[in-house]
Design a protein around this motif. Structure first.
Motif, PDB file in Angstrom:
ATOM      1  N   GLU A 109       1.004  -1.652   0.168  1.00 27.50           N
ATOM      2  CA  GLU A 109       0.448   0.287   0.423  1.00 27.50           C
ATOM      3  C   GLU A 109       0.472   1.336  -0.446  1.00 27.50           C
ATOM      4  O   GLU A 109       0.561   2.354  -0.611  1.00 27.50           O
ATOM      5  N   GLN A 110       1.824   1.460   0.924  1.00 33.82           N
ATOM      6  CA  GLN A 110       2.807   2.453   0.993  1.00 33.82           C
ATOM      7  C   GLN A 110       3.731   2.724  -0.322  1.00 33.82           C
ATOM      8  O   GLN A 110       3.769   3.968  -1.077  1.00 33.82           O
ATOM      9  N   ILE A 111       4.023   1.603  -1.244  1.00 40.80           N
ATOM     10  CA  ILE A 111       4.500   1.698  -2.187  1.00 40.80           C
ATOM     11  C   ILE A 111       3.732   2.541  -3.856  1.00 40.80           C
ATOM     12  O   ILE A 111       3.622   3.256  -4.303  1.00 40.80           O
ATOM     13  N   ALA A 112       2.090   1.865  -3.507  1.00 42.66           N
ATOM     14  CA  ALA A 112       1.403   2.209  -4.262  1.00 42.66           C
ATOM     15  C   ALA A 112       1.088   3.913  -4.021  1.00 42.66           C
ATOM     16  O   ALA A 112       0.909   4.534  -4.776  1.00 42.66           O
ATOM     17  N   GLU A 113       1.013   4.474  -2.794  1.00 37.32           N
ATOM     18  CA  GLU A 113       0.605   5.646  -2.083  1.00 37.32           C
ATOM     19  C   GLU A 113       1.440   6.374  -2.306  1.00 37.32           C
ATOM     20  O   GLU A 113       1.647   7.440  -3.073  1.00 37.32           O
ATOM     21  N   GLY A 114       3.108   5.891  -2.581  1.00 30.74           N
ATOM     22  CA  GLY A 114       3.999   6.544  -2.379  1.00 30.74           C
ATOM     23  C   GLY A 114       4.306   6.785  -4.484  1.00 30.74           C
ATOM     24  O   GLY A 114       3.902   7.843  -4.868  1.00 30.74           O
ATOM     25  N   ILE A 115       3.837   6.469  -5.294  1.00 31.39           N
ATOM     26  CA  ILE A 115       3.373   5.971  -6.686  1.00 31.39           C
ATOM     27  C   ILE A 115       2.485   7.278  -7.550  1.00 31.39           C
ATOM     28  O   ILE A 115       2.698   8.213  -8.600  1.00 31.39           O
ATOM     29  N   GLY A 120       0.726  12.040  -9.076  1.00 29.31           N
ATOM     30  CA  GLY A 120      -0.073  13.317  -8.907  1.00 29.31           C
ATOM     31  C   GLY A 120      -1.753  12.206  -9.562  1.00 29.31           C
ATOM     32  O   GLY A 120      -2.736  13.165  -9.379  1.00 29.31           O
ATOM     33  N   ASP A 121      -1.967  11.143  -9.365  1.00 24.13           N
ATOM     34  CA  ASP A 121      -2.669  10.389  -9.864  1.00 24.13           C
ATOM     35  C   ASP A 121      -3.988  10.712  -8.381  1.00 24.13           C
ATOM     36  O   ASP A 121      -4.028   9.014  -7.722  1.00 24.13           O
TER      37      ASP A 121
END
Length: 209
Positions: A109-115, A120-121
């Motif tokens: 989840e942290q990786i997805a949030e960082g991406i 800016g998604d």
């Protein structure tokens, strides 16, 4: 010492032999010092890395970590946690509950949030909060041995507002009602029951539009 060096050493005068022996001894001692130093250097580097990792872990546990880089959209959430006494988040802060006690960090989840943040998604509303969120708090998250006991919660709101049989925490709709349907945590709480009913609204809460 190679064969040629050995022959030169054997043919050299005694004084020169002493000098050559001292030079060879010094070189050997120097090599020994170098061999002894590299484990120390490796140990120092490992210690620095371990201390840095420990420091990062401690920082990661603090709410300030959330908006250290991601000012948008995290500034509002962190400021509300510390400063806005009308929010459930601030009530948790006053009780000594940290963000990660509710928001369990999961690497995927942290990786997805960082991406998403880098790209800016995401969208924010007029306040700067994330515009689209799902269920942010449910009984599985909140009713844990370390946090809330649902039996105690239901007992505290029995006959809510003086109306016999009314209990917002024992809804006739059952499990479809999640904690976050009413408890805003990072925004004003909303008396979701009053979508249909006309129950007493707690001070500082809103009613459904």
């Amino acid at each position: 010492m190679g064969e040629e060096e050995k022959r030169r050493f054997a043919a050299a005068p005694p004084a020169q032999k002493d000098a050559l022996s001292e030079t060879a001894s010094n070189a050997q001692e120097k090599r020994g010092r170098v061999r002894r130093r590299w484990p120390i250097a490796v140990g120092c580097v490992a210690a620095v890395v371990a201390l840095a990792a420990a420091g990062f872990f401690v920082w990661h546990e603090q709410p300030s970590f959330c908006n250290a880089i991601c000012h948008v959209p995290m500034d509002n959430y962190v400021e509300g946690y510390y400063e806005d006494e009308t929010l459930c988040a601030n009530a948790h802060y006053r009780e000594g509950t940290t963000c990660l006690q509710c928001h369990e960090p999961k690497i995927d989840e942290q990786i997805a949030e960082g991406i998403a943040w880098v790209k800016g998604d995401f969208e924010v509303d007029e306040r700067g909060d994330i515009a689209t969120v799902g269920v942010t708090a449910d009984e599985k998250m909140c009713a844990t041995p370390e946090c809330h006991d649902m039996q105690d919660v239901m007992a505290a709101t029995q006959d809510w507002g003086g109306e016999e049989g009314v209990n917002p925490h024992d809804s006739h709709q059952g499990t479809p009602i999640d904690c976050s349907n009413c408890h805003g945590v990072h925004k004003a709480s909303n008396m979701y029951c009053n979508t249909c009913h006309d129950y007493e609204t707690p001070q500082g809460w809103t009613d459904p539009v």
